[in-house]
Design a protein around this motif. Structure first.
Motif, PDB file in Angstrom:
ATOM      1  N   ARG A   1      45.353  42.809  34.189  1.00 12.41           N
ATOM      2  CA  ARG A   1      45.484  44.180  33.680  1.00 12.41           C
ATOM      3  C   ARG A   1      45.330  44.214  32.155  1.00 12.41           C
ATOM      4  O   ARG A   1      44.742  45.143  31.601  1.00 12.41           O
ATOM      5  N   LEU A   2      45.889  43.209  31.465  1.00 13.13           N
ATOM      6  CA  LEU A   2      45.706  43.149  30.020  1.00 13.13           C
ATOM      7  C   LEU A   2      44.224  42.965  29.674  1.00 13.13           C
ATOM      8  O   LEU A   2      43.707  43.585  28.741  1.00 13.13           O
ATOM      9  N   ALA A   3      43.546  42.100  30.447  1.00  8.89           N
ATOM     10  CA  ALA A   3      42.129  41.856  30.172  1.00  8.89           C
ATOM     11  C   ALA A   3      41.301  43.125  30.365  1.00  8.89           C
ATOM     12  O   ALA A   3      40.381  43.418  29.585  1.00  8.89           O
ATOM     13  N   ASP A   4      41.633  43.905  31.390  1.00  8.47           N
ATOM     14  CA  ASP A   4      40.874  45.141  31.646  1.00  8.47           C
ATOM     15  C   ASP A   4      41.070  46.151  30.520  1.00  8.47           C
ATOM     16  O   ASP A   4      40.217  47.027  30.316  1.00  8.47           O
ATOM     17  N   ARG A   5      42.199  46.089  29.784  1.00 10.87           N
ATOM     18  CA  ARG A   5      42.485  47.048  28.715  1.00 10.87           C
ATOM     19  C   ARG A   5      42.225  46.468  27.327  1.00 10.87           C
ATOM     20  O   ARG A   5      42.640  47.039  26.317  1.00 10.87           O
ATOM     21  N   GLY A   6      41.560  45.292  27.258  1.00  6.87           N
ATOM     22  CA  GLY A   6      41.342  44.639  25.976  1.00  6.87           C
ATOM     23  C   GLY A   6      40.379  45.395  25.077  1.00  6.87           C
ATOM     24  O   GLY A   6      39.559  46.193  25.526  1.00  6.87           O
ATOM     25  N   GLU A   7      40.453  45.088  23.772  1.00 10.80           N
ATOM     26  CA  GLU A   7      39.562  45.696  22.800  1.00 10.80           C
ATOM     27  C   GLU A   7      38.236  44.915  22.738  1.00 10.80           C
ATOM     28  O   GLU A   7      38.133  43.785  23.224  1.00 10.80           O
ATOM     29  N   THR A   8      37.245  45.514  22.114  1.00  8.15           N
ATOM     30  CA  THR A   8      35.935  44.871  21.982  1.00  8.15           C
ATOM     31  C   THR A   8      36.035  43.677  21.037  1.00  8.15           C
ATOM     32  O   THR A   8      36.575  43.784  19.929  1.00  8.15           O
ATOM     33  N   GLY A   9      35.528  42.537  21.479  1.00  6.91           N
ATOM     34  CA  GLY A   9      35.574  41.324  20.682  1.00  6.91           C
ATOM     35  C   GLY A   9      34.176  40.817  20.364  1.00  6.91           C
ATOM     36  O   GLY A   9      33.174  41.536  20.506  1.00  6.91           O
ATOM     37  N   PRO A  10      34.047  39.561  19.946  1.00  8.92           N
ATOM     38  CA  PRO A  10      32.733  39.011  19.575  1.00  8.92           C
ATOM     39  C   PRO A  10      31.863  38.765  20.814  1.00  8.92           C
ATOM     40  O   PRO A  10      32.328  38.780  21.953  1.00  8.92           O
ATOM     41  N   ASP A  11      30.611  38.523  20.568  1.00  6.30           N
ATOM     42  CA  ASP A  11      29.639  38.249  21.630  1.00  6.30           C
ATOM     43  C   ASP A  11      29.602  36.738  21.867  1.00  6.30           C
ATOM     44  O   ASP A  11      29.286  35.957  20.968  1.00  6.30           O
ATOM     45  N   LEU A  12      29.951  36.314  23.105  1.00  2.53           N
ATOM     46  CA  LEU A  12      29.912  34.889  23.455  1.00  2.53           C
ATOM     47  C   LEU A  12      28.759  34.592  24.405  1.00  2.53           C
ATOM     48  O   LEU A  12      28.810  33.634  25.173  1.00  2.53           O
ATOM     49  N   GLY A  13      27.723  35.439  24.398  1.00  4.95           N
ATOM     50  CA  GLY A  13      26.535  35.181  25.200  1.00  4.95           C
ATOM     51  C   GLY A  13      26.220  36.259  26.198  1.00  4.95           C
ATOM     52  O   GLY A  13      25.076  36.401  26.630  1.00  4.95           O
ATOM     53  N   ALA A  14      27.232  37.038  26.621  1.00  5.34           N
ATOM     54  CA  ALA A  14      27.012  38.094  27.611  1.00  5.34           C
ATOM     55  C   ALA A  14      27.342  39.458  27.021  1.00  5.34           C
ATOM     56  O   ALA A  14      27.789  40.349  27.726  1.00  5.34           O
ATOM     57  N   GLY A  15      27.179  39.619  25.744  1.00  5.35           N
ATOM     58  CA  GLY A  15      27.565  40.864  25.087  1.00  5.35           C
ATOM     59  C   GLY A  15      29.011  40.768  24.585  1.00  5.35           C
ATOM     60  O   GLY A  15      29.715  39.773  24.825  1.00  5.35           O
ATOM     61  N   PRO A  16      29.498  41.768  23.874  1.00  4.08           N
ATOM     62  CA  PRO A  16      30.872  41.726  23.345  1.00  4.08           C
ATOM     63  C   PRO A  16      31.895  41.568  24.468  1.00  4.08           C
ATOM     64  O   PRO A  16      31.837  42.252  25.492  1.00  4.08           O
ATOM     65  N   ILE A  17      32.816  40.638  24.311  1.00  3.65           N
ATOM     66  CA  ILE A  17      33.862  40.404  25.316  1.00  3.65           C
ATOM     67  C   ILE A  17      34.988  41.408  25.108  1.00  3.65           C
ATOM     68  O   ILE A  17      35.067  42.071  24.081  1.00  3.65           O
ATOM     69  N   ARG A  18      35.876  41.512  26.124  1.00  4.28           N
ATOM     70  CA  ARG A  18      37.144  42.260  25.960  1.00  4.28           C
ATOM     71  C   ARG A  18      38.208  41.238  25.549  1.00  4.28           C
ATOM     72  O   ARG A  18      38.495  40.300  26.298  1.00  4.28           O
ATOM     73  N   LEU A  19      38.820  41.459  24.383  1.00  4.22           N
ATOM     74  CA  LEU A  19      39.707  40.463  23.766  1.00  4.22           C
ATOM     75  C   LEU A  19      41.131  41.014  23.710  1.00  4.22           C
ATOM     76  O   LEU A  19      41.355  42.158  23.310  1.00  4.22           O
ATOM     77  N   VAL A  20      42.100  40.175  24.133  1.00  5.72           N
ATOM     78  CA  VAL A  20      43.535  40.512  24.048  1.00  5.72           C
ATOM     79  C   VAL A  20      44.236  39.345  23.372  1.00  5.72           C
ATOM     80  O   VAL A  20      44.146  38.201  23.842  1.00  5.72           O
ATOM     81  N   CYS A  21      44.914  39.618  22.234  1.00  4.71           N
ATOM     82  CA  CYS A  21      45.677  38.605  21.523  1.00  4.71           C
ATOM     83  C   CYS A  21      46.843  39.302  20.814  1.00  4.71           C
ATOM     84  O   CYS A  21      47.100  40.486  21.045  1.00  4.71           O
ATOM     85  N   ARG A  22      47.566  38.571  19.961  1.00  6.27           N
ATOM     86  CA  ARG A  22      48.755  39.160  19.325  1.00  6.27           C
ATOM     87  C   ARG A  22      48.383  40.373  18.478  1.00  6.27           C
ATOM     88  O   ARG A  22      49.068  41.396  18.497  1.00  6.27           O
ATOM     89  N   SER A  23      47.300  40.298  17.714  1.00 13.18           N
ATOM     90  CA  SER A  23      46.922  41.407  16.838  1.00 13.18           C
ATOM     91  C   SER A  23      46.133  42.486  17.571  1.00 13.18           C
ATOM     92  O   SER A  23      45.881  43.541  17.010  1.00 13.18           O
ATOM     93  N   ARG A  24      45.749  42.235  18.828  1.00 13.76           N
ATOM     94  CA  ARG A  24      45.000  43.230  19.619  1.00 13.76           C
ATOM     95  C   ARG A  24      45.631  43.346  20.996  1.00 13.76           C
ATOM     96  O   ARG A  24      45.012  43.067  22.011  1.00 13.76           O
ATOM     97  N   CYS A  25      46.907  43.763  21.039  1.00 13.98           N
ATOM     98  CA  CYS A  25      47.643  43.842  22.300  1.00 13.98           C
ATOM     99  C   CYS A  25      47.750  45.298  22.734  1.00 13.98           C
ATOM    100  O   CYS A  25      48.324  46.113  22.005  1.00 13.98           O
ATOM    101  N   PRO A  26      47.234  45.672  23.892  1.00 12.57           N
ATOM    102  CA  PRO A  26      47.319  47.079  24.340  1.00 12.57           C
ATOM    103  C   PRO A  26      48.717  47.467  24.808  1.00 12.57           C
ATOM    104  O   PRO A  26      49.006  48.651  24.941  1.00 12.57           O
ATOM    105  N   VAL A  27      49.593  46.482  25.088  1.00 10.74           N
ATOM    106  CA  VAL A  27      50.971  46.770  25.541  1.00 10.74           C
ATOM    107  C   VAL A  27      51.916  46.142  24.518  1.00 10.74           C
ATOM    108  O   VAL A  27      52.043  44.914  24.472  1.00 10.74           O
ATOM    109  N   PRO A  28      52.584  46.931  23.675  1.00  7.70           N
ATOM    110  CA  PRO A  28      53.356  46.372  22.555  1.00  7.70           C
ATOM    111  C   PRO A  28      54.427  45.367  22.975  1.00  7.70           C
ATOM    112  O   PRO A  28      54.654  44.375  22.281  1.00  7.70           O
TER     113      PRO A  28
END
Length: 429
Positions: free
Chosen positions: A85-112
């Motif tokens: 569920r976190l991955a589905d709500r991730g923000e746009t990240g860098p391109d790792l070969g298949a276009g921009p990935i959905r990225l979830v980390c401490r500074s980009r967390c959709p659920v505080p």
């Protein structure tokens, strides 16, 4: 039939040197459920990444999170992150070969409230993930981009590769079952050891209980002897208490006789006090009569003093009026100057009224009220805008001076064009 490649979820374990371990999501869930332990990660907090991999071995989503392991290498049983569920709500990240990935980390967390369980990757960590997925150490089915001419010639090779992949999956399943059986054997052994430890502890507790019972019995015997001694002491104290009661009875008789003596002495003192109080009351009455006489004399003297003061003031006023009348008869004129009214000649009969309120006298000469005259005078002395700004200060913008009090209108004459009442009404409408 050959299996078609599909999207796969995997978990990558990071260490100081890069990616140390790779697992498919079912294997990772076995670790979370306690079916499989990882002794090499005992007593550590590990950085992990949940990745979604497409059929071309390309990363689609990344969730970077922490997981704690105890001393035996078991995962924290309280860990519970909704990775997909976190991955589905991730923000746009860098391109790792298949276009921009959905990225979830401490500074980009959709659920505080999940932020504390995440970590921020470095750019090199993303590259390590990309390269690890491309190496395909997990043995994932994937699509290969082949030229059209060679597609038919590789059909048998694809079939052999699919069969090899199936054998690899069966081998992994067999290894997982073997690890689970070994884990169950370890659990049975630990259970037997724990049961033996509990039995030994129960035996030791029983021995300690028997020793405590013997100690309590010995203490009971000692307490019984002490109770017998206390009974003897109580009998001695009872005899002493009886003697004390007899002594108290004698003291009570003495107390009665002393009380009678005190009552006789108290009656005598009471009579003497009543005689003294009566004498003092008589003296107080005499003092009150003297004070009343003095107060009456004081009141009459105050009335005489007030009468003399009034007479003196009337004589002084008559003297001043006489002097002013003499000056008027000799042709003297009383002239004062007030702005707006100019030089005013004050008749003798208006001097008292002028002295009482000069401002009201001047306003009347200008045919305006005293308040309007005061406002005009303030404007005349300093012709600036008197409007109050929202900040609390005055506008103070210089404006034209109105020379006549009769032409002065408050809110208009003492304000600039922007703050006049008429402009404000038009702006409001």
């Amino acid at each position: 039939m050959q299996k078609k490649p599909q999207m796969v979820e995997a978990v990558m374990f990071f260490s100081e040197g890069g990616i140390a371990k790779e697992m498919l999501l079912p294997e990772f869930e076995a670790v979370l459920d306690g079916v499989v332990n990882l002794p090499e990660l005992a007593d550590q907090q590990i950085r992990l990444a949940h990745v979604l991999i497409n059929s071309r071995l390309q990363v689609q989503t990344c969730v970077f999170f922490y997981l704690d392991f105890d001393d035996s290498g078991a995962a924290d049983p309280g860990w519970n992150l909704p990775l997909r569920r976190l991955a589905d709500r991730g923000e746009t990240g860098p391109d790792l070969g298949a276009g921009p990935i959905r990225l979830v980390c401490r500074s980009r967390c959709p659920v505080p409230w999940h932020q504390m369980h995440l970590w921020d990757p470095e750019p090199n960590d993303l590259l390590l993930l990309r390269d690890a997925v491309r190496r395909n150490q997990l043995g994932l089915l994937c699509e290969e981009e082949l030229p059209p001419r060679t597609a038919r010639s590789l059909t048998k090779e694809d079939a052999h590769r699919g069969a090899a992949d199936s054998d690899g999956e069966r081998l992994k399943a067999a290894r997982l079952i073997k690890r689970q059986r070994q884990h169950l054997q370890d659990l049975n052994r630990e259970h037997s050891e724990a049961l033996a430890r509990l039995q030994l502890a129960a035996d030791e507790r029983e021995k300690r209980s028997q020793a405590e019972i013997r100690q309590l019995r010995a203490a009971l015997c000692g307490q019984q002897g002490a109770n017998a001694s206390l009974v003897e002491q109580l009998q001695v104290k009872a005899e002493s208490l009886e003697q004390t009661r007899e002594a108290l009875a004698r003291l009570a008789e003495l107390e009665v006789s002393r009380r009678n003596e005190l009552e006789a002495v108290s009656g005598q003192i009471h009579n003497e006090m009543e005689a003294r109080v009566a004498e003092l009351q008589r003296r107080i009455k005499l003092r009150d009569a003297e004070c009343f006489t003095l107060n009456d004399q004081k009141a009459r003297m105050q009335e005489e003093l007030d009468r003399l003061k009034g007479e003196l003031e009337r004589q002084a006023a008559q003297g001043v009026e006489r002097v002013l009348g003499q000056l008027a008869q000799q042709g003297m004129v009383f002239v004062v100057y007030h702005p707006g009214a100019g030089h005013l000649t004050i008749p003798l009969q208006d001097i008292a009224r002028y002295l009482e309120n000069p401002m009201a006298y001047a306003a009347a000469k200008c045919f305006v009220g005293e308040e309007q005259y005061r406002q005009w005078l303030s404007h005349f002395q300093q012709p600036t805008c008197e409007a109050v700004l929202t900040s609390g200060g005055r506008c103070a913008l210089p404006i034209d001076r109105i020379d006549s009090p009769a032409r002065f209108v408050s809110g208009e004459s003492n304000c600039c064009s922007r703050h006049r009442a008429g402009n404000r009404l038009r702006n409001a409408s």
